[in-house]
Design a protein around this motif. Structure first.
Motif, PDB file in Angstrom:
ATOM      1  N   SER A 184       0.842  -1.200   0.000  1.00 27.16           N
ATOM      2  CA  SER A 184       0.000   0.000   0.000  1.00 27.16           C
ATOM      3  C   SER A 184       0.875   1.247   0.000  1.00 27.16           C
ATOM      4  N   VAL A 185       0.312   2.300  -0.582  1.00 24.89           N
ATOM      5  CA  VAL A 185       0.990   3.593  -0.653  1.00 24.89           C
ATOM      6  C   VAL A 185       0.088   4.645  -0.038  1.00 24.89           C
ATOM      7  N   SER A 186       0.679   5.437   0.848  1.00 25.21           N
ATOM      8  CA  SER A 186      -0.003   6.571   1.470  1.00 25.21           C
ATOM      9  C   SER A 186       0.765   7.839   1.112  1.00 25.21           C
ATOM     10  N   GLN A 187       0.064   8.970   1.173  1.00 26.78           N
ATOM     11  CA  GLN A 187       0.707  10.252   0.864  1.00 26.78           C
ATOM     12  C   GLN A 187       0.297  11.279   1.899  1.00 26.78           C
ATOM     13  N   ASN A 188       1.302  11.860   2.543  1.00 26.10           N
ATOM     14  CA  ASN A 188       1.058  12.954   3.484  1.00 26.10           C
ATOM     15  C   ASN A 188      -0.123  12.674   4.414  1.00 26.10           C
ATOM     16  N   GLY A 189      -0.180  11.462   4.956  1.00 20.72           N
ATOM     17  CA  GLY A 189      -1.220  11.118   5.919  1.00 20.72           C
ATOM     18  C   GLY A 189      -2.472  10.504   5.318  1.00 20.72           C
ATOM     19  N   GLN A 190      -2.661  10.576   4.002  1.00 20.85           N
ATOM     20  CA  GLN A 190      -3.810   9.928   3.361  1.00 20.85           C
ATOM     21  C   GLN A 190      -3.437   8.474   3.112  1.00 20.85           C
ATOM     22  N   THR A 191      -4.156   7.549   3.741  1.00 26.04           N
ATOM     23  CA  THR A 191      -3.758   6.146   3.700  1.00 26.04           C
ATOM     24  C   THR A 191      -4.351   5.394   2.512  1.00 26.04           C
ATOM     25  N   ASP A 192      -3.629   4.359   2.115  1.00 24.96           N
ATOM     26  CA  ASP A 192      -4.055   3.411   1.088  1.00 24.96           C
ATOM     27  C   ASP A 192      -4.566   4.067  -0.197  1.00 24.96           C
ATOM     28  N   LEU A 193      -3.802   5.007  -0.714  1.00 28.57           N
ATOM     29  CA  LEU A 193      -4.158   5.627  -1.987  1.00 28.57           C
ATOM     30  C   LEU A 193      -3.898   4.691  -3.152  1.00 28.57           C
ATOM     31  N   VAL A 194      -2.955   3.784  -2.975  1.00 27.85           N
ATOM     32  CA  VAL A 194      -2.695   2.719  -3.941  1.00 27.85           C
ATOM     33  C   VAL A 194      -2.519   1.435  -3.150  1.00 27.85           C
ATOM     34  N   THR A 195      -3.178   0.356  -3.595  1.00 24.90           N
ATOM     35  CA  THR A 195      -2.995  -0.954  -2.969  1.00 24.90           C
ATOM     36  C   THR A 195      -2.900  -2.013  -4.056  1.00 24.90           C
ATOM     37  N   THR A 196      -2.166  -3.067  -3.769  1.00 25.25           N
ATOM     38  CA  THR A 196      -2.063  -4.188  -4.695  1.00 25.25           C
ATOM     39  C   THR A 196      -1.444  -5.382  -3.986  1.00 25.25           C
ATOM     40  N   ASP A 197      -1.548  -6.528  -4.614  1.00 20.23           N
ATOM     41  CA  ASP A 197      -0.841  -7.738  -4.194  1.00 20.23           C
ATOM     42  C   ASP A 197       0.169  -8.058  -5.290  1.00 20.23           C
ATOM     43  N   ILE A 198       1.403  -8.344  -4.893  1.00 20.35           N
ATOM     44  CA  ILE A 198       2.460  -8.675  -5.847  1.00 20.35           C
ATOM     45  C   ILE A 198       3.035 -10.036  -5.476  1.00 20.35           C
TER      46      ILE A 198
END
Length: 172
Positions: free
Chosen positions: A143-157
């Motif tokens: 998961s990727v968060s930005q400046n406190g905003q959580t789970d802006l991008v999620t995936t399974d690899i």
């Protein structure tokens, strides 16, 4: 000055919790402009988790002037390098060299944001969900968060780790 990551005895191998970019290049099979991670901020090899950060800057190879940042698809490579760093850290602690990985699948990719703007700090969380030591296949939730905003991008690899990436590419 880089932190010395290797000690003399296997039982003394140590990787600090926080690693800067110049220290990361010892742990991942990337080099030059393809090293995207800015830093590792924490890791736990027993739980198979790592948290990294990426500073969105114009110097990034994927920076797009028209967008004023990086497109969301670049986060896939950032997540892949973060999970590669977990392998590098784990192998370093075990006294082994970092291994290359071959992405087998990307599933459940979701994004809430099209562009990550210059000056943003992305935080990448990676957690291993599946491990098959015999086949060297591993699955990670990312998961990727930005400046406190959580789970802006999620995936399974899902990744295959190998000592000989050339044999996979050549089909040997």
């Amino acid at each position: 000055m880089p932190v010395l990551l290797l000690e003399k005895k296997l039982t003394d191998f140590f990787v600090p919790q926080k690693l800067e970019k110049n220290e990361l290049i010892q742990l991942i099979p990337h080099s030059g402009k393809m090293v995207l991670l800015s830093r590792i901020i924490s890791h736990d090899i027993s739980k198979r988790e790592v948290v990294a950060q990426f500073d969105v800057e114009e110097s990034c190879i994927f920076y797009d002037d028209e967008l004023g940042g990086i497109p969301n698809w670049v986060t896939f490579e950032i997540m892949a390098q973060t999970l590669s760093s977990l392998t590098g850290i784990t192998n370093r602690v075990k006294g082994l060299k970092p291994l290359a990985g071959c992405i087998l699948s990307i599933t459940n990719f979701k994004t809430e944001k099209e562009v990550f703007e210059k000056g943003s700090v992305l935080t990448i969380n990676i957690r291993e969900d599946f491990r098959d030591e015999e086949s060297h296949v591993f699955k990670y939730y990312c998961s990727v968060s930005q400046n406190g905003q959580t789970d802006l991008v999620t995936t399974d690899i899902t990744v295959l780790e190998t000592e000989n990436i050339e044999s996979i590419v050549k089909g040997n």
